[in-house]
Design an enzyme around this catalytic site. Structure first.
Site, mmCIF file in Angstrom:
data_model
loop_
_atom_site.group_PDB
_atom_site.id
_atom_site.type_symbol
_atom_site.label_atom_id
_atom_site.label_comp_id
_atom_site.label_asym_id
_atom_site.label_seq_id
_atom_site.Cartn_x
_atom_site.Cartn_y
_atom_site.Cartn_z
ATOM 1 N N LYS A 52 20.228 -30.176 22.421
ATOM 2 C CA LYS A 52 19.688 -31.496 22.051
ATOM 3 C C LYS A 52 20.462 -32.162 20.914
ATOM 4 C CE LYS A 52 16.535 -30.542 25.041
ATOM 5 N NZ LYS A 52 15.161 -30.222 24.699
ATOM 6 N N GLU A 96 3.167 -39.771 19.591
ATOM 7 C CA GLU A 96 4.093 -39.060 18.714
ATOM 8 C C GLU A 96 4.567 -39.967 17.578
ATOM 9 O OE1 GLU A 96 5.906 -35.994 22.075
ATOM 10 O OE2 GLU A 96 6.985 -37.832 21.586
ATOM 11 N N SER A 112 8.144 -28.445 25.503
ATOM 12 C CA SER A 112 8.383 -27.019 25.696
ATOM 13 C C SER A 112 8.740 -26.298 24.399
ATOM 14 C CB SER A 112 9.492 -26.816 26.736
ATOM 15 O OG SER A 112 10.661 -27.537 26.380
#
Length: 214
Positions: free
Chosen positions: A119, A101, A28
């Site tokens: 985070k 990733e 996101s």
């Protein structure tokens, strides 16, 4: 929270240089980076994407997506994280793209991680640690993760873009991210663990106003 993601994603465009092929992550926060990247797309040569989701978003903006095998090493990779500690060690893989990733991060000279303030954590592990596994090894890997003190839970109804399941490991306090990453990676049947510590972020952009860079 979405405002923090936007601030971080838009700030990351400052690291994009003319003619670059940019590694693009998933999630996101990265969605805001893709929108910002679209505004300067004429400056770049293209991108390498870590997921089918990001590939679709990039192509929808008219941004070319290359295969990593055809590009060689990259100068820049921009991606988010599910958790980030003060040493720039990360937990990634909440969206399930951890293997691709990690491949792109390894191939990139500079890894810029974009996060919202939620985070930023003192110790990794409150967010369940994703581990992608070969299907036949699922129960074996589960047993080894339990021996390490974790509580692995199969991510229901989900397979990665590589066709594999993910075990989300709860109950860990990760005080030695590099050591745990190496240990889990050595379990036969593990494709990738979502600890990015051996190849951690080089730069973290935290989405506050103004953005905090460290």
């Amino acid at each position: 929270m979405s405002e923090g993601k936007r601030l971080a994603g838009e700030k990351a465009v400052d690291y994009v240089e003319d003619g670059m092929i940019v590694g693009v992550g998933t999630g996101s926060t990265v969605a805001f980076f893709i929108e910002a990247l679209a505004r300067v797309k004429d400056r770049i040569a293209g991108t390498v994407s870590s997921s089918e989701q990001s590939t679709a978003a990039l192509r929808a903006h008219g941004i070319e997506v290359f295969d990593l095998n055809s590009t060689g090493a990259l100068s820049l990779y921009v991606d988010g994280a599910d958790e980030c500690d003060g040493g720039k060690n990360l937990i990634k893989g909440g969206g399930g793209a951890l293997t691709r990733e990690k491949i792109i991060a390894e191939a990139s000279a500079k890894f810029v991680c974009i996060i919202d303030p939620s985070k930023n954590v003192p110790v990794l592990g409150k967010f369940p640690l994703p581990v992608e596994v070969i299907p036949m090894a699922q129960s074996l890997v589960e047993r080894r993760l339990i021996e390490l003190g974790g509580k692995p839970v199969l991510r229901a109804g989900f397979t990665t873009d590589n066709g594999n399941p993910i075990l989300d490991v709860h109950g860990l306090q990760i005080t030695d991210p590099v050591g745990l990453e190496e240990t889990i990676n050595q379990i036969p049947g593990v494709v990738t663990v979502g600890l990015f510590a051996r190849r951690r972020a080089d730069i973290v952009i935290e989405g506050v106003d103004p953005p905090r860079i460290w």
